[in-house]
Design a protein around this motif. Structure first.
Motif, PDB file in Angstrom:
ATOM      1  N   GLN A 188      -1.757  13.946  -4.602  1.00 63.09           N
ATOM      2  CA  GLN A 188      -1.778  12.847  -5.571  1.00 63.09           C
ATOM      3  C   GLN A 188      -0.405  12.166  -5.640  1.00 63.09           C
ATOM      4  OE1 GLN A 188      -3.137  15.136  -8.958  1.00 63.09           O
ATOM      5  NE2 GLN A 188      -5.193  14.222  -8.882  1.00 63.09           N
ATOM      6  N   VAL A 189       0.647  12.961  -5.589  1.00 63.66           N
ATOM      7  CA  VAL A 189       2.000  12.405  -5.582  1.00 63.66           C
ATOM      8  C   VAL A 189       2.213  11.583  -4.319  1.00 63.66           C
ATOM      9  CG1 VAL A 189       4.469  12.952  -5.576  1.00 63.66           C
ATOM     10  CG2 VAL A 189       2.896  14.313  -6.964  1.00 63.66           C
ATOM     11  N   ALA A 190       1.731  12.112  -3.193  1.00 63.23           N
ATOM     12  CA  ALA A 190       1.871  11.392  -1.919  1.00 63.23           C
ATOM     13  C   ALA A 190       1.138  10.053  -1.974  1.00 63.23           C
ATOM     14  CB  ALA A 190       1.331  12.250  -0.779  1.00 63.23           C
ATOM     15  N   ALA A 191      -0.048  10.028  -2.572  1.00 61.46           N
ATOM     16  CA  ALA A 191      -0.814   8.783  -2.680  1.00 61.46           C
ATOM     17  C   ALA A 191      -0.057   7.756  -3.518  1.00 61.46           C
ATOM     18  CB  ALA A 191      -2.183   9.070  -3.293  1.00 61.46           C
ATOM     19  N   LEU A 192       0.589   8.202  -4.582  1.00 59.62           N
ATOM     20  CA  LEU A 192       1.370   7.281  -5.416  1.00 59.62           C
ATOM     21  C   LEU A 192       2.546   6.712  -4.635  1.00 59.62           C
ATOM     22  CD1 LEU A 192       1.927   6.058  -8.253  1.00 59.62           C
ATOM     23  CD2 LEU A 192       3.372   8.052  -8.684  1.00 59.62           C
ATOM     24  N   LEU A 193       3.258   7.565  -3.905  1.00 63.52           N
ATOM     25  CA  LEU A 193       4.391   7.094  -3.108  1.00 63.52           C
ATOM     26  C   LEU A 193       3.925   6.134  -2.016  1.00 63.52           C
ATOM     27  CD1 LEU A 193       6.665  10.253  -2.605  1.00 63.52           C
ATOM     28  CD2 LEU A 193       7.279   8.118  -3.738  1.00 63.52           C
ATOM     29  N   ALA A 194       2.771   6.422  -1.436  1.00 60.29           N
ATOM     30  CA  ALA A 194       2.242   5.544  -0.385  1.00 60.29           C
ATOM     31  C   ALA A 194       1.959   4.155  -0.937  1.00 60.29           C
ATOM     32  CB  ALA A 194       0.976   6.149   0.209  1.00 60.29           C
ATOM     33  N   GLU A 195       1.405   4.086  -2.146  1.00 59.18           N
ATOM     34  CA  GLU A 195       1.142   2.778  -2.746  1.00 59.18           C
ATOM     35  C   GLU A 195       2.446   2.064  -3.095  1.00 59.18           C
ATOM     36  OE1 GLU A 195      -1.228   0.758  -6.526  1.00 59.18           O
ATOM     37  OE2 GLU A 195      -1.705   2.801  -5.907  1.00 59.18           O
ATOM     38  N   LEU A 196       3.434   2.811  -3.592  1.00 62.15           N
ATOM     39  CA  LEU A 196       4.724   2.195  -3.911  1.00 62.15           C
ATOM     40  C   LEU A 196       5.405   1.656  -2.663  1.00 62.15           C
ATOM     41  CD1 LEU A 196       6.246   4.746  -6.486  1.00 62.15           C
ATOM     42  CD2 LEU A 196       5.398   2.443  -6.967  1.00 62.15           C
ATOM     43  N   GLY A 197       5.173   2.320  -1.520  1.00 59.81           N
ATOM     44  CA  GLY A 197       5.826   1.897  -0.281  1.00 59.81           C
ATOM     45  C   GLY A 197       5.120   0.785   0.455  1.00 59.81           C
ATOM     46  N   GLY A 198       3.855   0.537   0.132  1.00 59.09           N
ATOM     47  CA  GLY A 198       3.115  -0.505   0.843  1.00 59.09           C
ATOM     48  C   GLY A 198       2.701  -0.026   2.220  1.00 59.09           C
ATOM     49  N   ASP A 199       2.222  -0.953   3.037  1.00 55.50           N
ATOM     50  CA  ASP A 199       1.709  -0.610   4.372  1.00 55.50           C
ATOM     51  C   ASP A 199       2.801  -0.051   5.278  1.00 55.50           C
ATOM     52  OD1 ASP A 199      -0.771  -1.470   3.581  1.00 55.50           O
ATOM     53  OD2 ASP A 199      -0.476  -3.526   4.329  1.00 55.50           O
ATOM     54  N   SER A 200       3.989  -0.646   5.208  1.00 52.17           N
ATOM     55  CA  SER A 200       5.074  -0.214   6.095  1.00 52.17           C
ATOM     56  C   SER A 200       6.034   0.770   5.444  1.00 52.17           C
ATOM     57  CB  SER A 200       5.870  -1.437   6.582  1.00 52.17           C
ATOM     58  OG  SER A 200       6.476  -2.100   5.472  1.00 52.17           O
ATOM     59  N   GLY A 201       5.931   0.938   4.143  1.00 47.21           N
ATOM     60  CA  GLY A 201       6.852   1.819   3.427  1.00 47.21           C
ATOM     61  C   GLY A 201       8.116   1.136   2.960  1.00 47.21           C
ATOM     62  N   SER A 202       8.323  -0.100   3.397  1.00 45.62           N
ATOM     63  CA  SER A 202       9.559  -0.813   3.071  1.00 45.62           C
ATOM     64  C   SER A 202       9.655  -1.208   1.600  1.00 45.62           C
ATOM     65  CB  SER A 202       9.677  -2.074   3.941  1.00 45.62           C
ATOM     66  OG  SER A 202       8.560  -2.923   3.725  1.00 45.62           O
ATOM     67  N   GLU A 203       8.496  -1.275   0.926  1.00 42.57           N
ATOM     68  CA  GLU A 203       8.524  -1.674  -0.479  1.00 42.57           C
ATOM     69  C   GLU A 203       9.120  -0.592  -1.391  1.00 42.57           C
ATOM     70  OE1 GLU A 203       4.758  -3.149  -1.841  1.00 42.57           O
ATOM     71  OE2 GLU A 203       4.416  -4.294  -0.005  1.00 42.57           O
ATOM     72  N   LEU A 204       9.336   0.605  -0.829  1.00 40.23           N
ATOM     73  CA  LEU A 204      10.006   1.656  -1.586  1.00 40.23           C
ATOM     74  C   LEU A 204      11.427   1.255  -1.960  1.00 40.23           C
ATOM     75  CD1 LEU A 204       8.886   4.967   0.169  1.00 40.23           C
ATOM     76  CD2 LEU A 204       8.619   4.405  -2.246  1.00 40.23           C
ATOM     77  N   LYS A 205      11.992   0.351  -1.204  1.00 40.88           N
ATOM     78  CA  LYS A 205      13.351  -0.129  -1.497  1.00 40.88           C
ATOM     79  C   LYS A 205      13.396  -0.780  -2.869  1.00 40.88           C
ATOM     80  CE  LYS A 205      16.683  -3.585   0.075  1.00 40.88           C
ATOM     81  NZ  LYS A 205      16.965  -4.619   1.104  1.00 40.88           N
ATOM     82  N   ALA A 206      12.426  -1.663  -3.156  1.00 42.33           N
ATOM     83  CA  ALA A 206      12.403  -2.357  -4.444  1.00 42.33           C
ATOM     84  C   ALA A 206      12.176  -1.383  -5.589  1.00 42.33           C
ATOM     85  CB  ALA A 206      11.324  -3.436  -4.438  1.00 42.33           C
ATOM     86  N   ALA A 207      11.258  -0.437  -5.401  1.00 45.54           N
ATOM     87  CA  ALA A 207      10.970   0.529  -6.465  1.00 45.54           C
ATOM     88  C   ALA A 207      12.160   1.459  -6.698  1.00 45.54           C
ATOM     89  CB  ALA A 207       9.736   1.340  -6.105  1.00 45.54           C
ATOM     90  N   SER A 208      12.814   1.884  -5.632  1.00 47.02           N
ATOM     91  CA  SER A 208      13.933   2.826  -5.762  1.00 47.02           C
ATOM     92  C   SER A 208      15.136   2.199  -6.430  1.00 47.02           C
ATOM     93  CB  SER A 208      14.333   3.355  -4.382  1.00 47.02           C
ATOM     94  OG  SER A 208      13.263   4.036  -3.767  1.00 47.02           O
ATOM     95  N   CYS A 209      15.316   0.901  -6.246  1.00 49.28           N
ATOM     96  CA  CYS A 209      16.480   0.228  -6.807  1.00 49.28           C
ATOM     97  C   CYS A 209      16.185  -0.424  -8.153  1.00 49.28           C
ATOM     98  CB  CYS A 209      17.017  -0.803  -5.816  1.00 49.28           C
ATOM     99  SG  CYS A 209      17.663  -0.071  -4.312  1.00 49.28           S
TER     100      CYS A 209
END
Length: 616
Positions: free
Chosen positions: A114-135
């Motif tokens: 479940q945690v992995a699914a949440l991180l996957a959605e935060l990261g988007g298709d490529s995972g690059s959207e994690l930058k916006a969430a992390s900052c």
């Protein structure tokens, strides 16, 4: 029935209108500006926000989480339902203040997939959207909490019916979360310069380093904000990591080392490098040694004035001095020796007088206590003890005394130096005043209001102004082999002064250290001076702790004297919130009614304690 709500609404409208004038209007303007700034901090002022209904929902979820659950099934169902509401708008929820706090509470209750699914959605298709969430100031906390759950990847799932199914589900869920953590690490490596300088993103990098290394510290909400001791080290908990993390940590540290220049110019980046060294020292010692050598080589290779080591400049800088402290604490003997020989030799007193550089000097003094290098460090610093005291850098003096106690070297010289610095070395009669002088950090002349060394001086001055560093200093001196001066000075204090010590937040530690470190004969002399004060000590929050420590190290005869004095004050002691514990622990009721049996029990405890001490 409807009249009252209407009236309330009218009053509220009226209140809103009145708020538009005067100070309230300015406050409203400040709130609007803050909201605009908050939107800009997310990158786009027109970014979509979480709607009010959703905010209310997640607030209620947070309140429900605080109540707890009756069983695991109820908890799992609740978590699944909430995450179903989060799905499709995870980024909006994570970047909302209320949603962020709720997710941080929810994730430790969620499964790893479940945690992995949440991180996957935060990261988007490529995972690059994690930058916006992390900052993001709220989203960063969610990402931290999510990757922190990697420590649970080996937990067994109760829903699996067989061992094989259990192992398969474990591998699948762990693999999913592992992949998301690696994806985040890739995003950090691609944007390392921005991440380590960012106020919020840097915390995600620090947590990522912890997770990749396989060790976690306490949650930020569990840390004690009141403690400011630089000696304090966070308690880390190790956990097993996937093999991929072993290699990823190496890759991430290599990428961070490309920005080593930021570690000495940016305070935020410096903290990231400190964590990198700390976790690698704990789990990857060889990697840590390589990193230490590379960072030290960079620091010592920077251009500087002719004949001046560049390290001396960095030691006086707010950002780089913290990093150098960590380097000194974690460095092997050879590197510490090289730093002193080539860069710090002959400069320690000047550095100890500096408002920033004195802290790395304290770390060097502590680190060298295990080696012969301490003798050279001591011989250099002892020349400037009085000047260091004059500028108030007591941490240097305390650490010097503690290192003397640890190394069992130069203890006599340290004591004589302190006596001279506090103006109680000559004449010899002043030695008896050393303890109150050390505890208050005042010279003999100031403490006793004496302008000259000659003439009559009022020596009966009530003990007062015991300070924290003075307490630390005496506690270090109490660990010396020869502490007769301290004990002789203690015995000159009046019973009222001893009670003041026992009831003082700093002084109580001193009295406890001196009592417990003394021989049976010396302890008996101290307890003899305390007679008549036991009841008052037992009724004191701090004094009761000192009395318990004295009891634990006392002989049977000394315990009997203490119990004899406490016995007549039964009603007073039993009604006091602190003394009642003393009464129970000392078994004073038993002492009153069955003294022979009490003495037999105490004799047995004394023999067991002595036997245990002999084994140790």
């Amino acid at each position: 029935m409807l009249a009252k709500p209407v009236e309330r609404k009218q009053r509220k409208d009226g209140e809103k209108k009145r708020r538009r004038t005067g100070d309230d209007a300015q406050g409203g303007e400040k709130k609007r500006k803050a909201a605009e700034c908050s939107q800009k901090s997310h990158g786009n002022g027109g970014q979509k926000r979480l709607d009010a209904l959703s905010v209310g929902y997640f607030r209620r979820v947070g309140e429900r989480l605080c109540e707890g659950f009756e069983d695991d099934q109820e908890k799992e169902m609740f978590v699944e339902n909430v995450l179903a509401e989060v799905k499709g708008k995870a980024t909006l929820v994570a970047m909302d203040c209320t949603g962020s706090v709720t997710l941080q509470r929810l994730l430790p209750l969620s499964s790893t997939d479940q945690v992995a699914a949440l991180l996957a959605e935060l990261g988007g298709d490529s995972g690059s959207e994690l930058k916006a969430a992390s900052c993001d100031r709220c989203g960063g906390h969610v990402v931290e909490s999510a990757i922190r759950q990697m420590s649970r990847w080996k937990e067994k799932k109760s829903s699996a019916t067989t061992k094989e199914e259990e192992e398969e589900e474990e591998e699948e869920s762990a693999g999913a979360l592992e992949a998301e953590v690696l994806s985040l690490s890739q995003v950090v490596r691609d944007n390392s310069t921005m991440f380590i300088k960012h106020a919020h993103g840097s915390h995600v990098v620090r947590m990522l380093l912890h997770v990749l290394a396989g060790c976690l510290g306490p949650l930020r909400t569990e840390s004690h904000s009141g403690t400011k001791d630089r000696h304090a080290v966070s308690q880390l908990t190790d956990f097993e990591i996937p093999t991929s993390f072993w290699y990823e940590l190496k890759s991430l540290t290599e990428t961070l080392m490309d920005n080593v220049n930021l570690s000495v110019t940016d305070v935020v980046a410096s903290a990231v490098f400190q964590i990198m060294l700390t976790v690698s020292h704990r789990r990857r010692p060889k990697l840590c040694t390589q990193l230490l050598k590379r960072i030290t080589a960079y620091l010592t290779s920077r251009p500087a004035a002719p004949g001046v080591s560049p390290l001396l400049v960095f030691l006086k800088d707010q950002a780089s001095s913290r990093l150098i402290e960590t380097i000194i604490q974690l460095s092997p003997k050879s590197l510490i020796r090289d730093l002193y020989k080539n860069h710090l030799k002959g400069q320690l007193v000047d550095l100890a007088l500096h408002p920033i550089a004195n802290f790395p000097v304290q770390r060097l003094t502590a680190a060298s206590a295990k080696y012969k290098l301490f003798l050279r460090v001591f011989d250099e610093l002892v020349q400037g003890v009085e000047a260091i005291l004059a500028v108030g850098h007591m941490g240097v003096i305390v650490q010097l005394a503690e290192s003397c106690a640890e190394s069992e070297e130069r203890q006599g010289e340290m004591m004589q130096c302190l006596l001279s610095a506090f103006h109680c070395a000559e004449p010899g009669s002043r030695h008896a005043s050393c303890l109150p002088l050390f505890m208050s950090l005042l010279t003999y002349d100031v403490y006793y209001h004496s302008d000259t060394a000659e003439g009559s001086v009022q020596t009966e001055v009530p003990l007062s102004s015991i300070c924290y560093h003075g307490s630390r200093l005496v506690q270090a001196l109490a660990r010396f082999k020869e502490r007769s001066l301290l004990l002789s000075s203690l015995r000159t204090l009046t019973p009222a002064d001893l009670l003041t010590m026992a009831s003082d937040p700093s002084g109580s530690h001193v009295l406890q250290a001196l009592i417990t470190s003394s021989s049976d004969k010396g302890r008996g002399k101290i307890l003899k001076r305390l007679e008549g004060q036991y009841v008052l000590m037992a009724c004191s929050r701090l004094g009761s702790r000192v009395l318990e420590a004295a009891w634990n190290s006392a002989s049977v005869g000394q315990r009997q004297s203490i119990a004899q004095e406490l016995a007549p004050s039964e009603s007073q002691l039993r009604s006091n919130q602190y003394a009642r514990h003393v009464w129970a622990k000392f078994a004073v009721s038993h002492f009153i009614h069955r003294r022979a049996h009490w003495q037999e029990i105490q004799t047995g405890e004394s023999k067991r304690r002595k036997l245990f001490n002999d084994i140790l």
